[in-house]
Scaffold this motif. Structure first.
Motif, PDB file in Angstrom:
ATOM      1  N   LEU A 213     -48.184  -0.568 -35.216  1.00 15.78           N
ATOM      2  CA  LEU A 213     -47.046  -0.378 -36.407  1.00 15.78           C
ATOM      3  C   LEU A 213     -47.739  -1.506 -37.603  1.00 15.78           C
ATOM      4  N   ASN A 214     -48.951  -2.251 -37.219  1.00 14.25           N
ATOM      5  CA  ASN A 214     -48.927  -3.275 -38.364  1.00 14.25           C
ATOM      6  C   ASN A 214     -50.624  -3.135 -38.663  1.00 14.25           C
ATOM      7  N   ASN A 215     -51.221  -1.932 -37.289  1.00 13.66           N
ATOM      8  CA  ASN A 215     -53.012  -1.053 -38.634  1.00 13.66           C
ATOM      9  C   ASN A 215     -52.521  -0.320 -38.810  1.00 13.66           C
ATOM     10  N   THR A 216     -52.265   0.446 -40.260  1.00 12.06           N
ATOM     11  CA  THR A 216     -51.800   0.863 -41.304  1.00 12.06           C
ATOM     12  C   THR A 216     -53.199   1.732 -41.865  1.00 12.06           C
ATOM     13  N   ALA A 217     -54.540   1.543 -41.242  1.00 14.99           N
ATOM     14  CA  ALA A 217     -55.720   2.188 -41.992  1.00 14.99           C
ATOM     15  C   ALA A 217     -55.505   3.612 -40.704  1.00 14.99           C
ATOM     16  N   LEU A 218     -54.810   3.229 -39.807  1.00 19.42           N
ATOM     17  CA  LEU A 218     -54.732   4.155 -39.210  1.00 19.42           C
ATOM     18  C   LEU A 218     -54.341   5.688 -39.193  1.00 19.42           C
ATOM     19  N   ILE A 219     -55.102   6.869 -39.072  1.00 14.37           N
ATOM     20  CA  ILE A 219     -54.645   7.565 -39.271  1.00 14.37           C
ATOM     21  C   ILE A 219     -54.016   8.910 -38.144  1.00 14.37           C
ATOM     22  N   LEU A 220     -53.778  10.046 -38.061  1.00 16.42           N
ATOM     23  CA  LEU A 220     -53.280  10.598 -37.875  1.00 16.42           C
ATOM     24  C   LEU A 220     -53.980  10.567 -36.221  1.00 16.42           C
ATOM     25  N   ASP A 221     -55.719  11.435 -36.739  1.00 16.14           N
ATOM     26  CA  ASP A 221     -56.044  11.568 -35.728  1.00 16.14           C
ATOM     27  C   ASP A 221     -56.351  10.029 -34.833  1.00 16.14           C
ATOM     28  N   ASP A 222     -57.013   8.855 -35.340  1.00 16.69           N
ATOM     29  CA  ASP A 222     -56.833   7.613 -34.395  1.00 16.69           C
ATOM     30  C   ASP A 222     -55.378   7.423 -33.571  1.00 16.69           C
ATOM     31  N   VAL A 223     -53.785   8.179 -33.938  1.00 18.67           N
ATOM     32  CA  VAL A 223     -53.071   7.626 -33.245  1.00 18.67           C
ATOM     33  C   VAL A 223     -53.416   8.225 -31.856  1.00 18.67           C
ATOM     34  N   LEU A 224     -53.262   9.306 -32.455  1.00 16.35           N
ATOM     35  CA  LEU A 224     -52.753  10.162 -31.272  1.00 16.35           C
ATOM     36  C   LEU A 224     -54.446   9.769 -29.714  1.00 16.35           C
ATOM     37  N   THR A 225     -55.711   9.814 -30.656  1.00 18.69           N
ATOM     38  CA  THR A 225     -56.800   9.199 -29.430  1.00 18.69           C
ATOM     39  C   THR A 225     -55.977   8.000 -28.432  1.00 18.69           C
ATOM     40  N   ILE A 226     -55.427   6.543 -29.406  1.00 26.44           N
ATOM     41  CA  ILE A 226     -54.655   6.223 -28.773  1.00 26.44           C
ATOM     42  C   ILE A 226     -53.735   5.702 -28.342  1.00 26.44           C
ATOM     43  N   GLU A 227     -53.011   7.100 -27.800  1.00 28.14           N
ATOM     44  CA  GLU A 227     -51.547   7.561 -27.097  1.00 28.14           C
ATOM     45  C   GLU A 227     -52.400   8.018 -25.807  1.00 28.14           C
ATOM     46  N   GLU A 228     -53.019   8.480 -26.099  1.00 31.12           N
ATOM     47  CA  GLU A 228     -54.373   9.147 -24.821  1.00 31.12           C
ATOM     48  C   GLU A 228     -54.403   7.779 -23.937  1.00 31.12           C
ATOM     49  N   THR A 229     -54.938   7.653 -24.682  1.00 28.16           N
ATOM     50  CA  THR A 229     -55.399   6.286 -23.621  1.00 28.16           C
ATOM     51  C   THR A 229     -54.303   5.296 -23.224  1.00 28.16           C
ATOM     52  N   THR A 230     -53.881   5.026 -24.530  1.00 24.33           N
ATOM     53  CA  THR A 230     -53.007   3.356 -24.143  1.00 24.33           C
ATOM     54  C   THR A 230     -52.156   3.914 -22.900  1.00 24.33           C
ATOM     55  N   GLN A 231     -51.424   5.707 -23.473  1.00 27.56           N
ATOM     56  CA  GLN A 231     -50.430   5.727 -22.678  1.00 27.56           C
ATOM     57  C   GLN A 231     -50.511   5.841 -21.508  1.00 27.56           C
ATOM     58  N   SER A 232     -52.198   6.400 -21.147  1.00 30.07           N
ATOM     59  CA  SER A 232     -52.382   6.739 -19.605  1.00 30.07           C
ATOM     60  C   SER A 232     -52.197   5.433 -18.665  1.00 30.07           C
ATOM     61  N   LEU A 233     -53.303   4.187 -19.999  1.00 31.49           N
ATOM     62  CA  LEU A 233     -52.696   2.880 -19.061  1.00 31.49           C
ATOM     63  C   LEU A 233     -51.753   2.223 -18.276  1.00 31.49           C
ATOM     64  N   LEU A 234     -50.727   2.356 -19.706  1.00 32.15           N
ATOM     65  CA  LEU A 234     -48.904   1.662 -19.386  1.00 32.15           C
ATOM     66  C   LEU A 234     -48.521   2.581 -17.875  1.00 32.15           C
ATOM     67  N   MET A 235     -48.731   4.117 -18.342  1.00 31.10           N
ATOM     68  CA  MET A 235     -48.106   4.690 -17.094  1.00 31.10           C
ATOM     69  C   MET A 235     -48.628   4.227 -15.923  1.00 31.10           C
ATOM     70  N   GLY A 236     -49.731   3.928 -15.500  1.00 29.78           N
ATOM     71  CA  GLY A 236     -49.819   2.977 -14.554  1.00 29.78           C
ATOM     72  C   GLY A 236     -49.597   1.590 -14.078  1.00 29.78           C
ATOM     73  N   SER A 237     -48.806   0.797 -15.113  1.00 28.48           N
ATOM     74  CA  SER A 237     -47.935  -0.270 -14.522  1.00 28.48           C
ATOM     75  C   SER A 237     -46.761  -0.487 -14.536  1.00 28.48           C
ATOM     76  N   GLU A 238     -46.940  -1.943 -13.982  1.00 29.47           N
ATOM     77  CA  GLU A 238     -45.948  -2.168 -12.885  1.00 29.47           C
ATOM     78  C   GLU A 238     -44.178  -2.296 -13.707  1.00 29.47           C
ATOM     79  N   ASP A 239     -44.658  -2.621 -14.921  1.00 30.46           N
ATOM     80  CA  ASP A 239     -43.234  -2.554 -15.520  1.00 30.46           C
ATOM     81  C   ASP A 239     -42.928  -1.082 -15.840  1.00 30.46           C
ATOM     82  N   CYS A 240     -43.853   0.118 -16.166  1.00 32.28           N
ATOM     83  CA  CYS A 240     -43.168   1.179 -15.571  1.00 32.28           C
ATOM     84  C   CYS A 240     -42.952   2.053 -14.820  1.00 32.28           C
TER      85      CYS A 240
END
Length: 258
Positions: A213-240
């Motif tokens: 959220l603090n990176n205001t330079a991101l465009i939608l395509d950047d955000v969607l790529t981040i979501e794909e990569t980061t969310q898949s990793l978090l889904m495998g975390s102990e916290d999740c």
């Protein structure tokens, strides 16, 4: 000589207190240097999950210490100090732990912008706010030209910066500068209740939400790529995994940051 910045840690919540009450916690070399040191400790201490930034006495922070600023007699010295102030604001935004500004009184000049660098802002109804730079022939610093228009929009930011008007807490909340205004005497309870919630939340999730959220330079395509990569990793975390199990079992999760 008493420290210009105090640090206390309790129940995974760090309280950072600006401690120059005689000068309304205004910024000089000592305060900024010590604030950098404290922020470094907060960032590195794995036990700290949330930080509260506040001021000692009747002010949050009155901005730059004018007698100190007048004493800096070279352009290089002035530039170095302003750079250090800006680096404090940037560091708060970069530390992947939530920061709550607990505004206990007046915030003026760079003090407002230090507040705006935090993730959530709670203020007493007695607080007052001013982008006071134009009154002394300066422009906003401590990231103000970035934080304020992002927070309240360009035109309202121009008005506050052009006029240097003092506004009350109700007005600041109405235009979007604050998350919550609390009755005088109830500010600490509200802030530490939220700090407890955040300290018990999933640190990986909170830290990454803040980062993106603090990176205001991101465009939608950047955000969607981040979501794909980061969310898949978090889904495998102990916290999740524990969060999903806790949801099914109707209990509170126990997050460990793993």
């Amino acid at each position: 000589m008493e420290n210009a910045v105090l640090l206390a840690v309790k129940n995974s919540v760090a309280t950072i207190t600006l401690n120059r009450p005689q000068s309304l916690n205004s910024m000089n070399d000592a305060l900024i240097d010590e604030l950098h040191e404290v922020l470094c400790k907060v960032e590195k201490d794995a036990e700290i999950k949330c930080a509260v930034l506040t001021g000692n006495g009747k002010a949050f922070c009155a901005g730059g210490d004018l007698p100190f600023l007048e004493s800096i007699d070279t352009i290089a010295g002035k530039k170095a100090f302003i750079a250090k102030v800006g680096a404090v604001a940037k560091r708060i935004t970069a530390i992947e732990k939530p920061f709550i500004a607990m505004v206990n009184g007046v915030a003026a000049g760079a003090g407002v912008n230090l507040m705006l660098a935090c993730d959530l802002i709670y203020a007493t109804d007695k607080a007052r706010f001013a982008q006071s730079f134009a009154k002394v022939g300066l422009i906003p610093d401590c990231g103000g030209l970035y934080f304020l228009p992002k927070c309240i929009g360009v035109h309202k930011a121009k008005e506050l910066m052009f006029t240097a008007d003092l506004i009350d807490a109700a007005t600041a909340e109405k235009i979007g500068m604050l998350n919550h205004v609390c009755e005088d005497g109830k500010l600490e309870d509200a802030v530490y209740a939220m700090a407890k919630r955040l300290a018990e939340s999933a640190p990986l999730s909170i830290g990454l939400i803040k980062k993106y959220l603090n990176n205001t330079a991101l465009i939608l395509d950047d955000v969607l790529t981040i979501e794909e990569t980061t969310q898949s990793l978090l889904m495998g975390s102990e916290d999740c995994k524990d969060g999903i199990t806790a949801f099914k079992e109707k209990r509170n999760p126990t997050f460990t940051g793993k």
